[in-house]
Design a protein around this motif. Structure first.
Motif, PDB file in Angstrom:
ATOM      1  N   CYS A 108      10.748   4.973   0.077  1.00  0.00           N
ATOM      2  CA  CYS A 108       9.402   5.083   0.544  1.00  0.00           C
ATOM      3  C   CYS A 108       9.127   4.594   2.105  1.00  0.00           C
ATOM      4  O   CYS A 108       9.247   3.433   1.977  1.00  0.00           O
ATOM      5  CB  CYS A 108       8.468   4.383  -0.485  1.00  0.00           C
ATOM      6  SG  CYS A 108       8.447   4.901  -2.082  1.00  0.00           S
ATOM      7  N   ALA A 157       7.063   4.972   5.531  1.00  0.00           N
ATOM      8  CA  ALA A 157       5.855   5.467   6.443  1.00  0.00           C
ATOM      9  C   ALA A 157       5.981   5.214   7.799  1.00  0.00           C
ATOM     10  O   ALA A 157       6.405   4.290   8.303  1.00  0.00           O
ATOM     11  CB  ALA A 157       4.451   4.481   5.868  1.00  0.00           C
ATOM     12  N   PHE A 183       4.044   9.875   5.300  1.00  0.00           N
ATOM     13  CA  PHE A 183       4.886   9.570   4.370  1.00  0.00           C
ATOM     14  C   PHE A 183       6.155  10.209   4.633  1.00  0.00           C
ATOM     15  O   PHE A 183       6.021  11.495   4.220  1.00  0.00           O
ATOM     16  CB  PHE A 183       4.059   9.845   2.737  1.00  0.00           C
ATOM     17  CG  PHE A 183       5.099   9.463   1.761  1.00  0.00           C
ATOM     18  CD1 PHE A 183       5.800   7.965   1.613  1.00  0.00           C
ATOM     19  CD2 PHE A 183       5.411  10.393   0.722  1.00  0.00           C
ATOM     20  CE1 PHE A 183       6.317   7.711   0.587  1.00  0.00           C
ATOM     21  CE2 PHE A 183       6.169   9.764  -0.241  1.00  0.00           C
ATOM     22  CZ  PHE A 183       6.512   8.601  -0.483  1.00  0.00           C
ATOM     23  N   PRO A 191       9.705  10.267   2.923  1.00  0.00           N
ATOM     24  CA  PRO A 191      10.357   9.708   1.818  1.00  0.00           C
ATOM     25  C   PRO A 191      12.170  10.191   2.128  1.00  0.00           C
ATOM     26  O   PRO A 191      12.251  10.917   2.714  1.00  0.00           O
ATOM     27  CB  PRO A 191      10.070  10.227   0.431  1.00  0.00           C
ATOM     28  CG  PRO A 191       9.301  11.404   0.831  1.00  0.00           C
ATOM     29  CD  PRO A 191       8.648  11.226   2.338  1.00  0.00           C
ATOM     30  N   ARG A 236       3.181   7.723  -2.651  1.00  0.00           N
ATOM     31  CA  ARG A 236       2.667   8.097  -1.047  1.00  0.00           C
ATOM     32  C   ARG A 236       1.467   7.039  -0.731  1.00  0.00           C
ATOM     33  O   ARG A 236       1.235   6.589   0.390  1.00  0.00           O
ATOM     34  CB  ARG A 236       2.220   9.599  -1.110  1.00  0.00           C
ATOM     35  CG  ARG A 236       1.821  10.043   0.471  1.00  0.00           C
ATOM     36  CD  ARG A 236       1.664  11.458   0.591  1.00  0.00           C
ATOM     37  NE  ARG A 236       0.684  12.127  -0.639  1.00  0.00           N
ATOM     38  CZ  ARG A 236       0.543  13.504  -0.651  1.00  0.00           C
ATOM     39  NH1 ARG A 236       1.119  14.278   0.195  1.00  0.00           N
ATOM     40  NH2 ARG A 236      -0.012  13.833  -1.626  1.00  0.00           N
ATOM     41  N   THR A 289       2.434   3.519  -0.166  1.00  0.00           N
ATOM     42  CA  THR A 289       3.349   3.278   1.079  1.00  0.00           C
ATOM     43  C   THR A 289       2.409   3.202   2.270  1.00  0.00           C
ATOM     44  O   THR A 289       2.625   2.787   3.304  1.00  0.00           O
ATOM     45  CB  THR A 289       4.512   4.693   0.956  1.00  0.00           C
ATOM     46  OG1 THR A 289       5.129   4.267  -0.155  1.00  0.00           O
ATOM     47  CG2 THR A 289       5.255   4.184   2.277  1.00  0.00           C
ATOM     48  N   TYR A 339       1.596   0.456   4.812  1.00  0.00           N
ATOM     49  CA  TYR A 339       1.686   0.725   6.426  1.00  0.00           C
ATOM     50  C   TYR A 339       0.514   0.546   6.861  1.00  0.00           C
ATOM     51  O   TYR A 339       0.358  -0.404   8.108  1.00  0.00           O
ATOM     52  CB  TYR A 339       2.172   2.008   6.743  1.00  0.00           C
ATOM     53  CG  TYR A 339       2.148   2.170   8.168  1.00  0.00           C
ATOM     54  CD1 TYR A 339       3.367   1.729   8.732  1.00  0.00           C
ATOM     55  CD2 TYR A 339       1.093   2.731   8.678  1.00  0.00           C
ATOM     56  CE1 TYR A 339       3.217   2.088  10.202  1.00  0.00           C
ATOM     57  CE2 TYR A 339       1.100   3.115  10.186  1.00  0.00           C
ATOM     58  CZ  TYR A 339       2.357   2.708  11.018  1.00  0.00           C
ATOM     59  OH  TYR A 339       2.188   2.861  12.457  1.00  0.00           O
ATOM     60  N   LYS A 357       9.979   0.783   5.539  1.00  0.00           N
ATOM     61  CA  LYS A 357      10.392   1.012   4.272  1.00  0.00           C
ATOM     62  C   LYS A 357      10.090   0.076   3.439  1.00  0.00           C
ATOM     63  O   LYS A 357      10.247  -1.122   3.675  1.00  0.00           O
ATOM     64  CB  LYS A 357      11.644   1.498   4.494  1.00  0.00           C
ATOM     65  CG  LYS A 357      12.633   1.786   3.075  1.00  0.00           C
ATOM     66  CD  LYS A 357      14.122   2.011   3.350  1.00  0.00           C
ATOM     67  CE  LYS A 357      14.609   0.616   3.405  1.00  0.00           C
ATOM     68  NZ  LYS A 357      16.259   0.455   3.493  1.00  0.00           N
ATOM     69  N   ILE A 358       9.593   0.635   2.191  1.00  0.00           N
ATOM     70  CA  ILE A 358       9.245  -0.451   1.104  1.00  0.00           C
ATOM     71  C   ILE A 358      10.011   0.128  -0.097  1.00  0.00           C
ATOM     72  O   ILE A 358      10.407   1.162  -0.285  1.00  0.00           O
ATOM     73  CB  ILE A 358       7.602  -0.431   0.873  1.00  0.00           C
ATOM     74  CG1 ILE A 358       7.176   0.864   0.250  1.00  0.00           C
ATOM     75  CG2 ILE A 358       6.923  -0.892   1.959  1.00  0.00           C
ATOM     76  CD1 ILE A 358       5.619   0.611  -0.130  1.00  0.00           C
ATOM     77  N   LEU A 383       5.521  -3.662  -5.782  1.00  0.00           N
ATOM     78  CA  LEU A 383       6.052  -4.016  -4.768  1.00  0.00           C
ATOM     79  C   LEU A 383       7.222  -5.191  -4.839  1.00  0.00           C
ATOM     80  O   LEU A 383       6.985  -6.073  -5.274  1.00  0.00           O
ATOM     81  CB  LEU A 383       5.141  -4.223  -3.382  1.00  0.00           C
ATOM     82  CG  LEU A 383       5.765  -4.479  -1.953  1.00  0.00           C
ATOM     83  CD1 LEU A 383       6.261  -3.178  -1.526  1.00  0.00           C
ATOM     84  CD2 LEU A 383       4.628  -5.060  -1.196  1.00  0.00           C
TER      85      LEU A 383
END
Length: 278
Positions: free
Chosen positions: A87, A89, A127, A129, A160, A163, A167, A185-186, A198
């Motif tokens: 994920c 952003a 977003f 990915p 989305r 994320t 961000y 990136k998460i 998370l």
């Protein structure tokens, strides 16, 4: 403790209670290689920075943290069933996103305006990915439609939303400290109750691009607080390394190691407002 896994930069253990102990090493990776030597204090700096950010984001998304570990480089956390999508952003154009834009005018299938440059600010955060590739392979950008096909429309929309929310909060806080959060990136996963949570690390120089706001200038590679400095050195004539050769990168010189450590340290201290104590 039962050893479960060792990645490029982290080691994972399971406690007798079924919790996970995540230990961040001082190893540094670039271009899918683990470099030598280690960067002193890197693991502790990034762990403490993640813990600070998890606290700032707790009203945005739940996280996996149970408690800090006994060492500054470790954290005790709940196990998650990880989503098999990276994920990402982006609020600015850089890195792999820039390369795709120059070829197709898109990033992960998102059409962007013409005329953007290296470091350009995007009209709004997007977003973008990518696949979650096995170790030693590259993540590849994928479209939002493919994410929907992989995990379903409802889950894709939530990935989305979370994320971009992470961000946005991160960028706001960084901006107050004179730092641009270009992208991040998460890692998200489901907890035991099926809640998207998370995990891993968050908003560190290993998972994000941080630029000093007063030095931002589109049209060139930006000065940064992340390992882009090491990537740039590896690709420079000074390193003597040919990325396409298939040979591992050379050993990092002492001055590159120290300057890299200082970048991680400055990122931590500027973002958190605290001195790093190790």
């Amino acid at each position: 403790m039962k050893h479960l896994h060792s990645g490029k930069v982290r080691d994972l253990y399971q406690t007798s209670e079924g919790l996970l102990l995540m230990v961040a090493s001082d190893r540094l990776s670039a271009f899918d290689y683990v470099l030598e030597p280690d960067i002193p204090d890197k693991g502790a700096i990034l762990t403490q920075m993640s813990l600070w950010w998890f606290d700032q984001l707790k009203d945005v998304v739940p996280n996996h943290v149970v408690a800090p570990g006994d060492e500054p480089r470790s954290v005790l956390c709940r196990p998650l069933k990880m989503v098999q999508v990276e994920c990402v952003a982006r609020g600015y154009l850089a890195g792999g996103g820039l390369n795709e834009y120059r070829t197709d005018g898109t990033v992960s299938g998102v059409r962007l305006p013409a005329g953007l440059e290296d470091g350009s600010r995007l009209p709004e955060p997007i977003f973008t990915p990518s696949t979650k590739a096995p170790m030693g392979q590259h993540d590849e950008p994928i479209s939002y439609e493919r994410v929907e096909a992989e995990v379903g429309a409802d889950v894709a929309a939530e990935l989305r939303r979370i994320t971009l929310a992470v961000y946005t909060r991160g960028a706001e806080i960084a901006r107050e400290r004179g730092i641009i959060l270009a992208d991040t990136k998460i890692e998200l996963g489901w907890d035991s109750e099926g809640v998207l949570t998370l995990g891993d690390e968050v908003l560190t120089p290993d998972s994000s691009r941080f630029w000093p706001a007063d030095e931002w200038k589109p049209g060139r590679s930006q000065p940064s607080f992340d390992k882009q400095f090491v990537r740039d050195w590896l690709l420079s004539p000074e390193s003597g390394w040919d990325k396409a050769s298939g040979n591992p990168p050379p050993r990092l010189p002492d001055d590159v190691v120290e300057r890299t450590r200082q970048r991680y340290l400055e990122a931590y201290e500027r973002v958190t407002g605290s001195s790093f104590s190790g």
